[in-house]
Write a protein that holds these residues in place. Structure first.
Motif, PDB file in Angstrom:
ATOM      1  N   TYR A 110      53.719  60.007  47.681  1.00  0.00           N
ATOM      2  CA  TYR A 110      52.859  59.648  48.624  1.00  0.00           C
ATOM      3  C   TYR A 110      51.597  58.944  48.149  1.00  0.00           C
ATOM      4  CZ  TYR A 110      49.974  59.823  52.885  1.00  0.00           C
ATOM      5  OH  TYR A 110      48.842  59.714  54.092  1.00  0.00           O
ATOM      6  N   TYR A 111      50.832  59.425  47.093  1.00  0.00           N
ATOM      7  CA  TYR A 111      49.675  58.991  46.491  1.00  0.00           C
ATOM      8  C   TYR A 111      50.023  57.478  46.253  1.00  0.00           C
ATOM      9  CZ  TYR A 111      45.958  58.525  43.403  1.00  0.00           C
ATOM     10  OH  TYR A 111      44.566  58.028  42.784  1.00  0.00           O
ATOM     11  N   GLN A 131      54.136  64.641  46.426  1.00  0.00           N
ATOM     12  CA  GLN A 131      52.648  64.317  46.604  1.00  0.00           C
ATOM     13  C   GLN A 131      52.169  63.149  45.626  1.00  0.00           C
ATOM     14  OE1 GLN A 131      51.198  67.829  44.638  1.00  0.00           O
ATOM     15  NE2 GLN A 131      51.148  68.804  46.796  1.00  0.00           N
ATOM     16  N   LEU A 132      52.811  62.826  44.623  1.00  0.00           N
ATOM     17  CA  LEU A 132      52.904  61.617  43.726  1.00  0.00           C
ATOM     18  C   LEU A 132      53.389  60.204  44.239  1.00  0.00           C
ATOM     19  CD1 LEU A 132      51.549  60.301  41.182  1.00  0.00           C
ATOM     20  CD2 LEU A 132      53.769  60.871  40.042  1.00  0.00           C
ATOM     21  N   LEU A 178      40.410  58.418  46.200  1.00  0.00           N
ATOM     22  CA  LEU A 178      40.642  58.991  47.657  1.00  0.00           C
ATOM     23  C   LEU A 178      40.339  57.806  48.530  1.00  0.00           C
ATOM     24  CD1 LEU A 178      39.467  62.655  47.461  1.00  0.00           C
ATOM     25  CD2 LEU A 178      41.629  61.826  47.567  1.00  0.00           C
ATOM     26  N   LEU A 225      45.884  62.481  54.803  1.00  0.00           N
ATOM     27  CA  LEU A 225      46.027  62.964  53.694  1.00  0.00           C
ATOM     28  C   LEU A 225      47.451  63.690  53.420  1.00  0.00           C
ATOM     29  CD1 LEU A 225      42.828  65.086  52.831  1.00  0.00           C
ATOM     30  CD2 LEU A 225      43.615  63.223  51.688  1.00  0.00           C
ATOM     31  N   VAL A 263      46.595  69.795  47.873  1.00  0.00           N
ATOM     32  CA  VAL A 263      46.497  69.830  46.476  1.00  0.00           C
ATOM     33  C   VAL A 263      45.418  70.745  45.978  1.00  0.00           C
ATOM     34  CG1 VAL A 263      45.788  68.393  44.576  1.00  0.00           C
ATOM     35  CG2 VAL A 263      47.748  67.601  46.120  1.00  0.00           C
ATOM     36  N   LEU A 269      50.255  66.868  40.484  1.00  0.00           N
ATOM     37  CA  LEU A 269      51.005  66.485  41.858  1.00  0.00           C
ATOM     38  C   LEU A 269      52.447  66.727  41.562  1.00  0.00           C
ATOM     39  CD1 LEU A 269      49.041  63.093  42.682  1.00  0.00           C
ATOM     40  CD2 LEU A 269      48.502  65.402  43.063  1.00  0.00           C
ATOM     41  N   VAL A 304      42.072  69.451  48.383  1.00  0.00           N
ATOM     42  CA  VAL A 304      41.596  68.043  48.513  1.00  0.00           C
ATOM     43  C   VAL A 304      40.950  67.865  49.775  1.00  0.00           C
ATOM     44  CG1 VAL A 304      42.307  65.563  48.542  1.00  0.00           C
ATOM     45  CG2 VAL A 304      43.098  67.006  46.836  1.00  0.00           C
ATOM     46  N   LEU A 355      41.422  61.906  41.532  1.00  0.00           N
ATOM     47  CA  LEU A 355      42.086  61.163  42.363  1.00  0.00           C
ATOM     48  C   LEU A 355      41.169  60.155  42.935  1.00  0.00           C
ATOM     49  CD1 LEU A 355      43.841  63.943  44.497  1.00  0.00           C
ATOM     50  CD2 LEU A 355      44.968  62.499  43.187  1.00  0.00           C
ATOM     51  N   LEU A 360      48.955  65.458  50.362  1.00  0.00           N
ATOM     52  CA  LEU A 360      47.800  65.629  49.160  1.00  0.00           C
ATOM     53  C   LEU A 360      46.558  66.539  50.184  1.00  0.00           C
ATOM     54  CD1 LEU A 360      47.446  61.927  48.188  1.00  0.00           C
ATOM     55  CD2 LEU A 360      48.430  63.751  47.030  1.00  0.00           C
TER      56      LEU A 360
END
Length: 762
Positions: free
Chosen positions: A687-688, A684-685, A594, A613, A619, A680, A657, A592, A616
């Motif tokens: 938001y990433y 989650q993906l 970050l 986060l 995770v 993810l 995480v 990831l 995430l």
């Protein structure tokens, strides 16, 4: 009698055959169905009223392209219409269900085969009682003559042929006896799961038991009782004083005499257990002591002659120890037949007789009384010397005095007659509302009767709710009083949710490389971070799996395993654990990025944006060692340097995480990065990707390089889109995270507006 090998080797080689399949043929339609009568099964057939029914669409006897599918109630008429191949394989019930296990265990390769085999002499391998008696007498006479002839003298050709045929018949009879015993034991074991079949099977079991006793009596004719006692005495003798200083052994070399005589003694004692060879054959052991010495070397003949006299003295010691009174059976022992551990698949269970030496086999056929093979208990009436040998630590058959049960082995088996019975309602062959609590015996029956059963199951208990557990974990919980029901296995998941196998995506290597994080991929690309998500995990599993059936199973296991809160709970050990391909679908070794979540100035490669986060934070990261105080670097469970093989195990460490960002003392492997990331979810993906887009806009505004489209209005439009981002589940988006996200968007919007005002033409 025709030659088929020699001696005991024929016993081993012929065990794999099915013997004695004679008499009136039993079929599946003859077996009482008990509680499974009326169960719905899916059958396939051609378009004809008289067409045979098939339990599988892939049956090779279903030779039509226009296949009809129907659900029918299981009864005698349906079983009579079932094709022979499907009946033999127990097809019709889904594997892992109570009905599926019943049909497979009773099918023509299961109980029906055992009930129809070893009932009377096989028509292809038949012998008379007179032939068995004559062969036994011939071998007994030959044993007495062994060792009396000269070393190079050849036996008469006809006598050698007769002896070879007698040895073959001895091996054949012992093979039939061992096979008949194993078949009877297997039949009785199968009936314990289906007690409503016991009464129907009793006549066949009685016939098998009578034939087993006939074979035992014939096998006993080949065993010399006196020789068994002498052999027991020989094996119990302490090592006598060896003539190491005898000049006759000088040819061996001064330093080698002692070790050579010790080896000769041990070889003589071990040979005593080979009762087929007799004492005459042991006299030839004198050749062993001069092995490696040239025949022309002086002193070789004297050394061998002295060794022969030494062996003869040991034989006299053994016969003197076996006094006549010691040869009369007067001690009663209880022999405990080792059982296969509970839950051992039927196809890997080996007969304990295969591991016994000739002496112990001879004792069993000679002095066994009241044998109860099904219970694993044998009563033996043996002479004292034989009893001492059987009670000793070197015995291949665990025994105890008949009136002493304190240390009798306790076999793991069924804990009660009722809980171990397989009926509808335990496995997934009834509605969930009607499910009965699963017991330890049920799980062991599943392992025994359905060795290919799903390694993962969805279970429910009032104490823990719905969980995804491997069978080994379920067994451990049941031993501690866990109460719950089985909901479904991986194979029971609806095909509509699993979906069809998707074709392999044809990406160029350059395109694939740009999809990995941190490798120059544009964060505004819709495929950014794709390798971290669940969809890529599915594709990874498909790419590494070969075979249509294996792909379907792995996809179902992957879908079920994703429901586990902690992947360490899926550790079932090898080889019953999840396939490696499924672990690659659950985890990824990609890192990831970050940077968007770090504080400004904390990132050596650039400034952070201090974004929350959010989804995430939880995770999961799995590593072999997350404690810097413990020696050894942390490895990804998928790393080739990890001690276990591409799987998460109970001893691994779990981090989130949020924990990873708070630590600076980790010691990670430089090859794998130290941990594997749980893939993810879609939220989650999403938001990433949103966080990286927001972070990229902030960096560009801080550097005053304009928006991603070189148009400040485009930046504002992008920020307006990001301001509306919401997770699918609001529970993953707490109020403080939401406020921080919106505040960052508002601040960047103001910066973009100021930039737009500056660049707007006057």
């Amino acid at each position: 009698m025709s030659g088929r090998g020699s001696g005991i080797s024929w016993l081993r080689a012929s065990r794999s055959r099915r013997w004695g399949l004679v008499g009136s043929e039993l079929t599946m339609a003859d077996v009482p169905l008990g509680p499974f009568a009326g169960s719905l099964i899916t059958v396939y057939s051609a378009k004809s009223k008289a067409a045979k029914l098939h339990g599988s669409r892939q049956c090779r006897q279903l030779r039509t392209s226009d296949v009809m599918t129907a659900k029918v109630s299981l009864d005698e008429a349906v079983l009579r219409r079932l094709c022979t191949r499907c009946a033999a394989r127990g097809a019709g019930g889904r594997p892992g269900t109570g009905l599926g296990m019943f049909l497979l265990a009773i099918g023509e390769t299961g109980l029906l085969c055992h009930l129809q085999s070893y009932r009377e002499p096989d028509e292809d391998e038949c012998w008379t009682d007179h032939e068995a008696r004559g062969a036994a007498e011939l071998l007994r006479v030959q044993q007495r003559l062994d060792g009396l002839d000269g070393e190079d003298e050849e036996d008469d050709a006809s006598l050698r042929k007769a002896r070879e045929e007698a040895e073959n018949l001895r091996g054949l009879i012992f093979s039939h006896w061992c096979g008949a015993r194993g078949s009877l034991l297997e039949a009785e074991a199968l009936l314990t799961y289906f007690p409503w079949v016991e009464e129907w099977a009793k006549p066949s079991l009685r016939i098998k038991a009578r034939y087993l006793e006939t074979l035992r009596a014939q096998a006993a004719r080949f065993v010399d009782r006196e020789e068994l006692v002498v052999a027991a005495a020989a094996m119990a003798l302490p090592m006598p004083e060896l003539p190491c200083a005898d000049p006759a052994f000088a040819v061996l070399g001064g330093s080698r005499v002692s070790s050579a005589l010790v080896r000769l003694w041990r070889r003589w004692q071990s040979t005593a257990a080979r009762i087929w060879e007799g004492p005459g054959a042991r006299a030839y052991l004198s050749c062993e002591i001069v092995r490696g010495i040239r025949s022309s070397q002086k002193g070789r003949g004297a050394a061998r002659a002295e060794a022969a006299r030494l062996i003869e003295s040991w034989e006299e010691l053994a016969r003197a120890a076996a006094a006549p009174l010691d040869r009369v059976p007067k001690r009663r022992l209880t022999g405990h037949v080792p059982h296969a551990s509970a839950g051992t698949p039927r196809h890997v269970v080996t007969d304990f007789l295969d591991g016994l030496d000739e002496w112990t086999l001879g004792v069993l056929v000679t002095w066994a009384v009241q044998p109860e093979w099904g219970s694993g208990v044998l009563t033996l009436e043996v002479p004292d010397l034989v009893a001492e040998r059987l009670l000793g630590p070197a015995s291949g058959l665990p025994c105890s005095p008949a009136d002493w049960t304190a240390d009798s082995p306790k076999h793991e088996g069924r804990t009660g007659s009722e809980p171990g019975r397989l009926r509808p309602g335990v496995f997934d062959d009834t509605p969930v509302f009607d499910r009965c609590p699963v017991t330890l015996d049920h799980i062991r029956a599943l392992r025994t009767l359905a060795p290919t059963a799903d390694p993962l199951h969805l279970v429910f208990s009032a104490s823990g709710g719905a969980e995804v557990l491997p069978l080994s974990t379920l067994e451990r919980r049941l031993t501690k009083g866990w109460l719950g029901v089985l909901i479904a296995g991986a194979s029971d998941l609806p095909a509509s949710l699993i979906g069809p196998e998707e074709p392999e995506r044809n990406h160029d290597s350059e395109v694939r490389a740009t999809q990995l994080p941190g490798r120059g991929q544009d964060v505004h690309d819709p495929h950014f971070g794709e390798s971290l998500g669940l969809a890529e995990g599915r594709h990874r599993t498909l790419r590494q799996t070969y075979g249509t059936e294996a792909r379907q199973l792995n996809l179902r296991l992957l879908a079920l395993a994703r429901g586990a809160h902690d992947l360490r709970s899926l550790d079932a050990g090898r080889p019953s654990g999840l396939p490696t391909e499924v672990w690659h679908g659950l985890l990824t070794e990609d890192r990831l990025n970050l940077a968007p979540f770090r504080k400004p100035g904390s990132n050596r490669r650039g400034s952070g944006s201090a974004l929350p986060l959010g989804p995430l934070a939880a995770v999961q990261l799995y590593t072999t060692n997350a404690n810097p105080l413990i020696e050894g670097k942390g490895h990804s469970p998928l790393c080739r340097h990890a001690q276990h093989s591409a799987a998460v195990v109970r001893g691994d460490d779990l981090l989130a995480v949020a924990d990873l960002m708070a630590r600076t003392d980790s010691d990670w492997c430089s090859k794998c990065g130290g941990y594997a990331l749980r893939r993810l979810t879609d939220t989650q993906l999403s938001y990433y990707r949103a966080a990286h887009r927001l972070h990229d806009i902030k960096e560009q505004l801080d550097n005053q390089t304009g928006g991603p489209d070189a148009d400040p209005s485009g930046v504002i439009a992008c920020l307006d889109e990001l301001a509306t981002w919401q997770p699918v589940d609001d529970a993953e988006w707490c109020s403080s995270d939401s406020w921080q996200w919106q505040e960052t968007v508002r601040e960047l919007t103001r910066m973009a507006a100021r930039s737009h005002a500056v660049t707007r033409p006057s």
